[in-house]
Design a protein around this motif. Sequence first.
Motif, mmCIF file in Angstrom:
data_model
loop_
_atom_site.group_PDB
_atom_site.id
_atom_site.type_symbol
_atom_site.label_atom_id
_atom_site.label_comp_id
_atom_site.label_asym_id
_atom_site.label_seq_id
_atom_site.Cartn_x
_atom_site.Cartn_y
_atom_site.Cartn_z
ATOM 1 N N ASP A 1 -1.969 7.181 -5.801
ATOM 2 C CA ASP A 1 -3.092 6.344 -6.221
ATOM 3 C C ASP A 1 -3.293 6.390 -7.732
ATOM 4 O O ASP A 1 -3.566 5.359 -8.367
ATOM 5 N N SER B 1 -1.830 -0.919 7.599
ATOM 6 C CA SER B 1 -1.699 -0.677 6.159
ATOM 7 C C SER B 1 -1.198 -1.920 5.423
ATOM 8 O O SER B 1 -0.566 -1.820 4.381
ATOM 9 N N GLY C 1 -7.374 -3.991 6.349
ATOM 10 C CA GLY C 1 -6.472 -4.580 5.368
ATOM 11 C C GLY C 1 -6.479 -6.091 5.356
ATOM 12 O O GLY C 1 -7.489 -6.752 5.613
ATOM 13 N N ASP D 1 -1.044 11.167 -1.493
ATOM 14 C CA ASP D 1 -2.003 10.071 -1.647
ATOM 15 C C ASP D 1 -2.625 10.026 -3.046
ATOM 16 O O ASP D 1 -2.649 8.974 -3.692
ATOM 17 N N ASP E 1 0.865 -1.178 0.000
ATOM 18 C CA ASP E 1 0.000 0.000 0.000
ATOM 19 C C ASP E 1 0.902 1.228 0.000
ATOM 20 O O ASP E 1 1.277 1.755 1.055
ATOM 21 N N ALA F 1 -9.474 -6.676 0.840
ATOM 22 C CA ALA F 1 -9.295 -5.233 1.009
ATOM 23 C C ALA F 1 -8.483 -4.649 -0.140
ATOM 24 O O ALA F 1 -8.792 -3.570 -0.655
ATOM 25 N N SER F 2 -7.435 -5.356 -0.572
ATOM 26 C CA SER F 2 -6.623 -4.887 -1.692
ATOM 27 C C SER F 2 -7.417 -4.892 -2.987
ATOM 28 O O SER F 2 -7.263 -3.992 -3.826
ATOM 29 N N THR G 1 -1.372 -5.116 3.132
ATOM 30 C CA THR G 1 -2.197 -5.683 2.062
ATOM 31 C C THR G 1 -2.484 -7.156 2.312
ATOM 32 O O THR G 1 -3.466 -7.694 1.818
ATOM 33 N N ASP H 1 -10.635 -4.413 -3.286
ATOM 34 C CA ASP H 1 -11.528 -3.248 -3.234
ATOM 35 C C ASP H 1 -10.752 -1.956 -3.501
ATOM 36 O O ASP H 1 -11.238 -1.053 -4.194
ATOM 37 N N GLN H 2 -9.546 -1.863 -2.961
ATOM 38 C CA GLN H 2 -8.723 -0.666 -3.119
ATOM 39 C C GLN H 2 -8.387 -0.430 -4.591
ATOM 40 O O GLN H 2 -8.532 0.684 -5.108
ATOM 41 N N ALA I 1 -11.409 0.421 -6.842
ATOM 42 C CA ALA I 1 -11.800 1.828 -6.719
ATOM 43 C C ALA I 1 -10.929 2.732 -7.580
ATOM 44 O O ALA I 1 -11.334 3.858 -7.894
#
Length: 370
Positions: free
Chosen positions: A134, A271, A294, A130, A117, A153-154, A273, A156-157, A160
């Motif tokens: 990103d 944080s 995470g 950030d 991350d 979680a990764s 992954t 979804d990240q 997005a």
Amino acid sequence: MRVAIVTESFLPQVNGVSNTVRHVVDELVDARHEVLVVAPGQGPAHYEGTPVVRVRSVGMPGYRSFPIGLPDAAVGHSLDRFGPDLVHLASPIALGVVGLRAARRLRIPTVAVYQTDIAGFARQYGLRADLVVDRWVGRLHRRVDRTLVPSSASMDQLAALGVRDLHLWRRGIALDLFDPSRRSRELHQEWTDGSRLAVGYVGRLAHEKQVHRLAVLAGLPGVQLVVVGDGPAREELRRQLPGAVFTGMLRGAELAAAYASLDVFVHTGDSETFCQTVQEAQASGVPVVAPAAGGPLDLVEPGRTGLLFDPADLGSLRDCVAKLLVAPGLRHDLADRARTAVAGRTWQRVVSELVDVHYRAVLDGAAAAA
């Protein structure tokens, strides 16, 4: 199959990216694939017989011992000479972009493994970038043929950020190494004088790991804090945790004995992954407390295979550990169920999935497009 692995980190660096690449190389070679590693910074030119091409790098601000790869013609030249069937980009961010460009020039399919991350990492070092980070990460992963993520979680990240071809690929465990049989009564006695429970962290001692959060546990009766690892925050942590035992960097059987000799394992950073140390502790038969954020969300089923705390409320971390201290039966049950849950997660099985499912998919896709 000929596989070129372009990685943001490799030996002698010890971290999640480097360790994962090492295991992948081991299993690929054992399966008689040919492998080339391209990595930043100084280090050995071979790993267990596999050639390692070293490229130019610069130390990361705030963490000078961590090399960041720079644009280097050696990447393209090494791929030209090796002639890979596929390029594997390990946690791409800087050197990975160079590897991606070279692969696209050669029309070689790519698989990218998302593992760090970067935006969260930057925040811990006071770099307010950030949105820029990103955008960079999203654009990079949208250009590869397939992205593998280690956790929900990764996934979804990256979704997005507009990344579409996402596939879950977890990490293996050296189950022959991490095992409850490694527990050492002598080591536990050395840490605790036999009168306390060993509550510990294993991993890099760096700001993004937030190891200083262990300070909330220092006042719990009957607790001896144990910190296993090394890194740029070590001396600062020594001042913040004056009563803790600091073992320094451990490897192999010594590391396995340290895991198994803990009574409670605590991971502090939110944080991650994936969080490889959580499942290594679970394999070692140690109850786990981890943040409800995470990667640990996939690895810990609360109340069944471990406990999760709210990273925004460190009182909940203290409460979780305090609950385990007075409940040996609960510690045993959590550890036993977690060990059962991770049984079978060998690196051989994980890398076989990498080759048979993910590598094969992008190779077949490239053949169909030809």
